[in-house]
Design a protein around this motif. Structure first.
Motif, PDB file in Angstrom:
ATOM      1  N   GLY A 108       7.451   2.391 -18.487  1.00  9.06           N
ATOM      2  CA  GLY A 108       6.204   3.039 -18.077  1.00  9.06           C
ATOM      3  C   GLY A 108       5.130   2.025 -17.726  1.00  9.06           C
ATOM      4  O   GLY A 108       4.419   2.175 -16.717  1.00  9.06           O
ATOM      5  N   LEU A 109       5.008   0.970 -18.533  1.00  6.89           N
ATOM      6  CA  LEU A 109       3.984  -0.051 -18.271  1.00  6.89           C
ATOM      7  C   LEU A 109       4.329  -0.849 -17.011  1.00  6.89           C
ATOM      8  O   LEU A 109       3.446  -1.124 -16.183  1.00  6.89           O
ATOM      9  N   ALA A 110       5.601  -1.207 -16.845  1.00  6.17           N
ATOM     10  CA  ALA A 110       6.003  -1.934 -15.626  1.00  6.17           C
ATOM     11  C   ALA A 110       5.727  -1.073 -14.391  1.00  6.17           C
ATOM     12  O   ALA A 110       5.301  -1.584 -13.340  1.00  6.17           O
ATOM     13  N   THR A 111       5.947   0.232 -14.518  1.00  2.00           N
ATOM     14  CA  THR A 111       5.691   1.141 -13.386  1.00  2.00           C
ATOM     15  C   THR A 111       4.192   1.260 -13.124  1.00  2.00           C
ATOM     16  O   THR A 111       3.756   1.288 -11.962  1.00  2.00           O
ATOM     17  N   ALA A 112       3.404   1.307 -14.196  1.00  2.42           N
ATOM     18  CA  ALA A 112       1.943   1.373 -14.027  1.00  2.42           C
ATOM     19  C   ALA A 112       1.455   0.138 -13.258  1.00  2.42           C
ATOM     20  O   ALA A 112       0.647   0.246 -12.327  1.00  2.42           O
ATOM     21  N   ARG A 113       1.960  -1.035 -13.645  1.00  7.39           N
ATOM     22  CA  ARG A 113       1.562  -2.276 -12.933  1.00  7.39           C
ATOM     23  C   ARG A 113       1.915  -2.185 -11.447  1.00  7.39           C
ATOM     24  O   ARG A 113       1.108  -2.512 -10.582  1.00  7.39           O
ATOM     25  N   LEU A 114       3.139  -1.724 -11.169  1.00  6.97           N
ATOM     26  CA  LEU A 114       3.609  -1.679  -9.775  1.00  6.97           C
ATOM     27  C   LEU A 114       2.846  -0.619  -8.977  1.00  6.97           C
ATOM     28  O   LEU A 114       2.423  -0.865  -7.839  1.00  6.97           O
ATOM     29  N   PHE A 115       2.665   0.575  -9.561  1.00  7.93           N
ATOM     30  CA  PHE A 115       1.936   1.640  -8.853  1.00  7.93           C
ATOM     31  C   PHE A 115       0.507   1.171  -8.536  1.00  7.93           C
ATOM     32  O   PHE A 115      -0.018   1.432  -7.464  1.00  7.93           O
ATOM     33  N   ARG A 116      -0.105   0.482  -9.501  1.00  9.30           N
ATOM     34  CA  ARG A 116      -1.474   0.002  -9.294  1.00  9.30           C
ATOM     35  C   ARG A 116      -1.493  -1.017  -8.155  1.00  9.30           C
ATOM     36  O   ARG A 116      -2.349  -0.971  -7.270  1.00  9.30           O
ATOM     37  N   ALA A 117      -0.515  -1.932  -8.171  1.00  9.32           N
ATOM     38  CA  ALA A 117      -0.446  -2.954  -7.113  1.00  9.32           C
ATOM     39  C   ALA A 117      -0.216  -2.305  -5.743  1.00  9.32           C
ATOM     40  O   ALA A 117      -0.591  -2.871  -4.716  1.00  9.32           O
ATOM     41  N   GLU A 118       0.397  -1.116  -5.746  1.00  5.85           N
ATOM     42  CA  GLU A 118       0.682  -0.419  -4.487  1.00  5.85           C
ATOM     43  C   GLU A 118      -0.423   0.570  -4.114  1.00  5.85           C
ATOM     44  O   GLU A 118      -0.248   1.414  -3.247  1.00  5.85           O
ATOM     45  N   GLY A 119      -1.553   0.491  -4.826  1.00  8.57           N
ATOM     46  CA  GLY A 119      -2.741   1.230  -4.392  1.00  8.57           C
ATOM     47  C   GLY A 119      -3.007   2.550  -5.067  1.00  8.57           C
ATOM     48  O   GLY A 119      -3.951   3.263  -4.688  1.00  8.57           O
ATOM     49  N   ALA A 120      -2.180   2.933  -6.082  1.00  8.01           N
ATOM     50  CA  ALA A 120      -2.407   4.239  -6.737  1.00  8.01           C
ATOM     51  C   ALA A 120      -3.579   4.180  -7.710  1.00  8.01           C
ATOM     52  O   ALA A 120      -3.864   3.136  -8.286  1.00  8.01           O
ATOM     53  N   ARG A 121      -4.233   5.322  -7.872  1.00 10.89           N
ATOM     54  CA  ARG A 121      -5.184   5.512  -8.980  1.00 10.89           C
ATOM     55  C   ARG A 121      -4.378   6.094 -10.125  1.00 10.89           C
ATOM     56  O   ARG A 121      -3.587   7.028  -9.932  1.00 10.89           O
ATOM     57  N   LEU A 122      -4.590   5.567 -11.323  1.00  9.65           N
ATOM     58  CA  LEU A 122      -3.661   5.833 -12.412  1.00  9.65           C
ATOM     59  C   LEU A 122      -4.286   6.464 -13.635  1.00  9.65           C
ATOM     60  O   LEU A 122      -5.412   6.114 -14.025  1.00  9.65           O
ATOM     61  N   ALA A 123      -3.491   7.339 -14.293  1.00 13.11           N
ATOM     62  CA  ALA A 123      -3.742   7.727 -15.690  1.00 13.11           C
ATOM     63  C   ALA A 123      -2.444   7.464 -16.437  1.00 13.11           C
ATOM     64  O   ALA A 123      -1.356   7.734 -15.905  1.00 13.11           O
ATOM     65  N   ASP A 136       0.811  -1.217   0.000  1.00  7.68           N
ATOM     66  CA  ASP A 136       0.000   0.000   0.000  1.00  7.68           C
ATOM     67  C   ASP A 136       0.844   1.266   0.000  1.00  7.68           C
ATOM     68  O   ASP A 136       0.433   2.277   0.562  1.00  7.68           O
ATOM     69  N   ARG A 137       2.013   1.204  -0.618  1.00 11.92           N
ATOM     70  CA  ARG A 137       2.918   2.360  -0.504  1.00 11.92           C
ATOM     71  C   ARG A 137       2.386   3.588  -1.243  1.00 11.92           C
ATOM     72  O   ARG A 137       2.859   4.699  -1.003  1.00 11.92           O
ATOM     73  N   LEU A 138       1.439   3.406  -2.168  1.00  8.85           N
ATOM     74  CA  LEU A 138       0.853   4.562  -2.866  1.00  8.85           C
ATOM     75  C   LEU A 138      -0.654   4.644  -2.608  1.00  8.85           C
ATOM     76  O   LEU A 138      -1.377   5.282  -3.381  1.00  8.85           O
ATOM     77  N   LYS A 139      -1.102   4.046  -1.553  1.00 10.78           N
ATOM     78  CA  LYS A 139      -2.546   4.035  -1.260  1.00 10.78           C
ATOM     79  C   LYS A 139      -3.066   5.470  -1.121  1.00 10.78           C
ATOM     80  O   LYS A 139      -2.453   6.296  -0.448  1.00 10.78           O
ATOM     81  N   GLY A 140      -4.150   5.748  -1.804  1.00  9.03           N
ATOM     82  CA  GLY A 140      -4.750   7.084  -1.729  1.00  9.03           C
ATOM     83  C   GLY A 140      -4.105   8.092  -2.659  1.00  9.03           C
ATOM     84  O   GLY A 140      -4.539   9.246  -2.730  1.00  9.03           O
ATOM     85  N   LYS A 141      -3.051   7.693  -3.379  1.00  9.37           N
ATOM     86  CA  LYS A 141      -2.369   8.649  -4.269  1.00  9.37           C
ATOM     87  C   LYS A 141      -2.855   8.480  -5.706  1.00  9.37           C
ATOM     88  O   LYS A 141      -3.256   7.394  -6.124  1.00  9.37           O
ATOM     89  N   THR A 142      -2.775   9.583  -6.460  1.00 12.41           N
ATOM     90  CA  THR A 142      -3.083   9.550  -7.891  1.00 12.41           C
ATOM     91  C   THR A 142      -1.785   9.768  -8.661  1.00 12.41           C
ATOM     92  O   THR A 142      -0.925  10.557  -8.246  1.00 12.41           O
ATOM     93  N   ALA A 143      -1.660   9.081  -9.788  1.00  7.20           N
ATOM     94  CA  ALA A 143      -0.413   9.169 -10.564  1.00  7.20           C
ATOM     95  C   ALA A 143      -0.722   9.251 -12.051  1.00  7.20           C
ATOM     96  O   ALA A 143      -1.611   8.558 -12.554  1.00  7.20           O
ATOM     97  N   LEU A 144       0.029  10.097 -12.739  1.00 11.75           N
ATOM     98  CA  LEU A 144      -0.006  10.163 -14.204  1.00 11.75           C
ATOM     99  C   LEU A 144       1.353   9.692 -14.708  1.00 11.75           C
ATOM    100  O   LEU A 144       2.398  10.203 -14.280  1.00 11.75           O
TER     101      LEU A 144
END
Ligand SMILES: NC(=O)c1ccc[n+]([C@@H]2O[C@H](COP(=O)([O-])OP(=O)(O)OC[C@H]3O[C@@H](n4cnc5c(N)ncnc54)[C@H](OP(=O)(O)O)[C@@H]3O)[C@@H](O)[C@H]2O)c1
Length: 252
Positions: free
Chosen positions: A19-34, A2-10
């Protein structure tokens, strides 16, 4: 988890490679993504993989009007941003005699001008404690004969990160860079080279690398996660090299 829980990321250039590997990881860590990209098939595949809650936007990273529209869409969707990962780049190889004015403009627009104005236009959305990350390249330190404009664009980014590091920290916004060496990504494998030349380049890199292999996009994504998260709260205006040591090697 949950290291990015509640955070939004573009993430720009989020449909392939780093970029895609980071999107997967950010999503797994709870970020909302664009995420952004251009190629329709890669955009559709990313939507399929990252799910309908991820905002997928076709956007040309070197176009100021498309950057305006991108930021508008992100603002309408999320209201604010915590993490801005500017990762899309143009990496066309060419020997010095063959570089055209159009290629020069394309590389500088995507890799430098577009990044500057993406930061400027995103600023109203970035709250205190936000993190901006840009992707540079070891070519900004080592030199690379067929990537002269690309390397120069990434060197300009290194300078930008230092100046904006100072300019933005008073608002609580940190900006840092990730500086990858050779990474086994879709983009790396799509370099416009004949197959035998490409294989020779790859073998040469593996042979010269202290770690004897290319990096993986996931290894770079973990550094992006560090810079995006509060774990890097005291890291400002820095450029983290992720290259298996290859830029340390002095050739005889
Ligand atoms: N791989 C390496 O060895 C390496 C080494 C040093 C630095 N880097 C840097 O790492 C970053 C990512 O590279 P990668 O190897 O992961 O590349 P990649 O697999 O080709 O992915 C690049 C991403 O950026 C998007 N993109 C490219 N040009 C764009 C443009 N003009 N407008 C909008 N989106 C654009 C691509 O979308 P489309 O495919 O739809 O265009 C894709 O989503 C780049 O900044 C690159 O310079 C890579």
């Amino acid at each position: 988890m949950d290291r990015l829980k509640g955070k939004t990321a573009l993430i720009t250039g989020g449909t392939s490679g780093i970029g895609l590997a980071t999107a997967r990881l950010f999503r797994a860590e709870g970020a909302r993504l664009a995420i952004t990209g251009r190629d329709a098939a890669r955009l559709a595949a990313a939507q399929e993989e990252l799910g309908s809650e991820t905002l997928i936007i076709r956007s040309e990273a070197g176009s100021l009007s498309e950057i305006d529209s991108l930021m508008e869409q992100v603002k309408n969707h999320f209201g604010q941003l915590d993490v801005l990962f500017l990762n899309a780049a143009s990496a066309l190889p060419a020997p010095v005699e063959l570089v055209t004015g159009a290629q020069f403009d394309e590389i500088m627009n995507v890799n430098f001008k577009g990044i500057f104005f993406s930061i400027q236009k995103a600023l109203p959305m970035l709250g205190g404690n936000a993190s901006i990350i840009v992707t540079t390249s070891i070519t900004n330190r080592t030199g690379s004969p067929n990537f002269s404009i690309y390397g120069a664009s990434k060197a300009a980014l290194r300078s930008l990160v230092q100046s904006l590091g100072l300019a933005l920290i008073a608002r609580g916004i940190r900006i840092n860079a990730i500086n990858p060496g050779p990474i086994d990504t879709g983009g790396f494998n799509r370099l416009p080279l004949p197959q035998e030349v490409f294989q020779a380049v790859k073998s040469d890199i593996e042979g010269r690398s202290p770690i004897k292999r290319l990096g993986t996009p996931e290894e770079v994504a973990k550094v992006a996660l560090f810079l995006a998260s509060d774990d890097s709260a005291y890291v400002v205006g820095e450029e983290i090299v992720v290259d298996g040591g290859i830029s340390l090697v002095c050739l005889p």
